[in-house]
Design an enzyme around this catalytic site. Structure first.
Site, PDB file in Angstrom:
ATOM      1  N   LYS A   1     -28.315  16.221 -17.904  1.00  0.00           N
ATOM      2  CA  LYS A   1     -28.729  16.964 -19.098  1.00  0.00           C
ATOM      3  C   LYS A   1     -28.146  16.236 -20.309  1.00  0.00           C
ATOM      4  CE  LYS A   1     -28.485  21.718 -20.797  1.00  0.00           C
ATOM      5  NZ  LYS A   1     -28.049  23.073 -20.460  1.00  0.00           N
TER       6      LYS A   1
ATOM      7  N   GLU B   1     -31.535  26.723 -26.088  1.00  0.00           N
ATOM      8  CA  GLU B   1     -31.963  25.790 -25.041  1.00  0.00           C
ATOM      9  C   GLU B   1     -33.291  26.231 -24.430  1.00  0.00           C
ATOM     10  OE1 GLU B   1     -28.316  23.847 -22.862  1.00  0.00           O
ATOM     11  OE2 GLU B   1     -28.025  26.030 -23.019  1.00  0.00           O
TER      12      GLU B   1
ATOM     13  N   TYR C   1     -42.974  10.076  -0.975  1.00  0.00           N
ATOM     14  CA  TYR C   1     -42.229  10.229  -2.227  1.00  0.00           C
ATOM     15  C   TYR C   1     -43.078  10.750  -3.370  1.00  0.00           C
ATOM     16  CZ  TYR C   1     -43.474   5.221  -2.289  1.00  0.00           C
ATOM     17  OH  TYR C   1     -44.109   4.023  -2.187  1.00  0.00           O
TER      18      TYR C   1
ATOM     19  N   ILE D   1     -27.261  23.922 -14.215  1.00  0.00           N
ATOM     20  CA  ILE D   1     -27.933  22.815 -13.554  1.00  0.00           C
ATOM     21  C   ILE D   1     -27.445  22.661 -12.111  1.00  0.00           C
ATOM     22  CG2 ILE D   1     -28.589  21.622 -15.666  1.00  0.00           C
ATOM     23  CD1 ILE D   1     -26.253  19.692 -15.250  1.00  0.00           C
TER      24      ILE D   1
END
Length: 119
Positions: free
Chosen positions: A99, A21, A53, A72
Site C-alpha cells: 500500500k 481511503e 496464472y 491489508i
C-alpha cells in the site's frame, strides 16, 4: 515442488481504516508466490495440471477490487485462501500486499504485509 510468481500485480481499490481511503481509493500491489505440487504438469505440459496464472490473476483481482477491508493483512489472507481453494495443486501461497499511500505521519515508499497459507 516448483514455484510460480505473479509479481507486482496492480489494482485500484478502496481499502483502509480511514473514510478518506474509501472515498478516494488508491493503488495496491500484490505479489503471489505459489509453491505447486508438480504432479504431471512438468512431464505432460498440461495446463490442467498446474496453476493457470491468468486465472490466478483474476482471483487476486476479484478480491483486491471487491469488498472493502480495513486491514491489508485480512486482504492478503483472503487472497491466499482463495488461491489454494481454486488450485488444489498449490501447497503454499505466500501473498504480499503493498500500500504505497498508507496514511502515516511521514515519508515512506509503502507499507507491506506478507501472509503464508497454510502455515
Amino acid at each position: 515442488m516448483y514455484v510460480i510468481r505473479l509479481k507486482n500485480c496492480a489494482f485500484f481499490a478502496r481499502h483502509g481504516v480511514l473514510d478518506e481511503e474509501e472515498a478516494l481509493g488508491q493503488r495496491f500491489y500484490v505479489d503471489a508466490v505459489l509453491s505447486v505440487e508438480p504432479g504431471r504438469a512438468l512431464v505432460d505440459d498440461a495446463i490442467g495440471e498446474t496453476v493457470n496464472y491468468g486465472i490466478a490473476f483474476m482471483v487476486i483481482e476479484k478480491i483486491i477490487t471487491g469488498e472493502r477491508r480495513f486491514l491489508i493483512e485480512a486482504l492478503a489472507m483472503e487472497v491466499a485462501k482463495a488461491l489454494t481453494e481454486q488450485f488444489p495443486q498449490i501447497r503454499k501461497a505466500e501473498i504480499t500486499v503493498r500500500k504505497p499511500n498508507a496514511p502515516v505521519p511521514g515519508v515512506l515508499d509503502y507499507v507491506e504485509v506478507t501472509v503464508v497459507w497454510p502455515e
